[in-house]
Design an enzyme around this catalytic site. Sequence first.
Site, PDB file in Angstrom:
ATOM      1  N   GLU A  67      37.490   7.174  42.353  1.00 53.58           N
ATOM      2  CA  GLU A  67      36.663   6.032  41.965  1.00 53.58           C
ATOM      3  C   GLU A  67      37.207   4.728  42.564  1.00 53.58           C
ATOM      4  O   GLU A  67      36.443   3.886  43.047  1.00 53.58           O
ATOM      5  CB  GLU A  67      36.618   5.904  40.437  1.00 53.58           C
TER       6      GLU A  67
ATOM      7  N   TRP B 246      47.729  45.496  62.128  1.00 47.44           N
ATOM      8  CA  TRP B 246      47.048  44.635  61.163  1.00 47.44           C
ATOM      9  C   TRP B 246      45.798  45.350  60.698  1.00 47.44           C
ATOM     10  O   TRP B 246      45.101  45.984  61.511  1.00 47.44           O
ATOM     11  CB  TRP B 246      46.672  43.292  61.774  1.00 47.44           C
TER      12      TRP B 246
ATOM     13  N   GLY C 175      51.750  44.273  46.985  1.00 44.49           N
ATOM     14  CA  GLY C 175      51.306  45.618  47.299  1.00 44.49           C
ATOM     15  C   GLY C 175      50.575  46.250  46.130  1.00 44.49           C
ATOM     16  O   GLY C 175      50.178  45.579  45.162  1.00 44.49           O
TER      17      GLY C 175
END
Length: 362
Positions: free
Chosen positions: A46, A164, A291
């Site tokens: 603001e 990957w 994991g």
Amino acid sequence: MAVALELAAHGRGRTSPNPMVGAVVVRNGRIVGRGFHEAAGKPHAEVNAIEDAGDQALGADLYVTLEPCNHTGRTPPCTETILRAGIRRVVAAMRDPNPRVAGGGLDYLSRSGLQTVAGILEAEARRLNESFVKFIQTGRPFVILKCAATLDGRIATRTGDSKWISNEQSRAYVHELRHAADAVLVGINTIRCDDPLLTARLETGRGKDPARIVLDTRLSIDPRARVLSVDSEAETLVVCGCPVDAGKKAAIEKKGVRILEAPVKDSHIDMRALMPLLGQMEITSVLIEGGGRVSAAAVAAGIVDKVVFFYAPKILGGDDGVPIFRGVGPRLMSECIRIRDIRTQRFGDDVMIEGYVDSTPF
């Protein structure tokens, strides 16, 4: 208000433990001032919007994504700035979720003669600040569970190879998630297998690193692990049960790493008991990248608010890989954890599925 929400998002990753807030000053149907909260301790949205508007703020309307504050914290009350500027009407997307101050800002402005409105694009505003909302109401962080899996639900091969599964675009988005989170949490097995840095590396440069939390019940972490010597402003926190070896604890603490002793349940860190401890450290959001056992423990503890799963168009084709969750699941399909408000997004050939655990109040 939509413009104010876009502005608020510019503060992502920088404002915690404060919320992201955006504001615009509107005069005669035209935006004459814009601002957002850039970082904790800096001026609120603001104030920035009113300063940007200058003299044109007199008699104008202020649209802000969160009810203006009426108390002194790291900065003075925004309500006083609004009154001094001569704003005539304040429109807020949502009231402050803090139960101690909810409604105080708008009520004060209303008593001071201003028109006030609340509830414009409220759902969008609450989702933008979902971490802040949960933290300020419960004292516990908002928890996101992330994983990357093959189409047959595996996060690694039988040898533990996981590099990957997802593509570069998906991994880049994960770094944005890290940038937005206060902390990223993994288990000791992830440290042993991947030796990650757990930093936020954005395409536009280095992001804001999250605190790195490692669950290590017996304090068995290798002192050479990269996570213990990261060049980062964010701290590394190793959570262990007690008692642990005092000599090893002291050696790790010498590296600038914090050791946190937490309750143990069934020989593992009690993740439900851990969350209030993290909340006391003003950690408002946690991204879990562990994991199968850590993910399963988080779900079983009932701490997960949101899931972000990346599925790559790959199939291992066997039942000996590492599953997303390890351990015993429910007996009946009716006992499944339900996910709602699903959103999907493509990252190249990968598909991200995001949603909220059904009990999450967002």
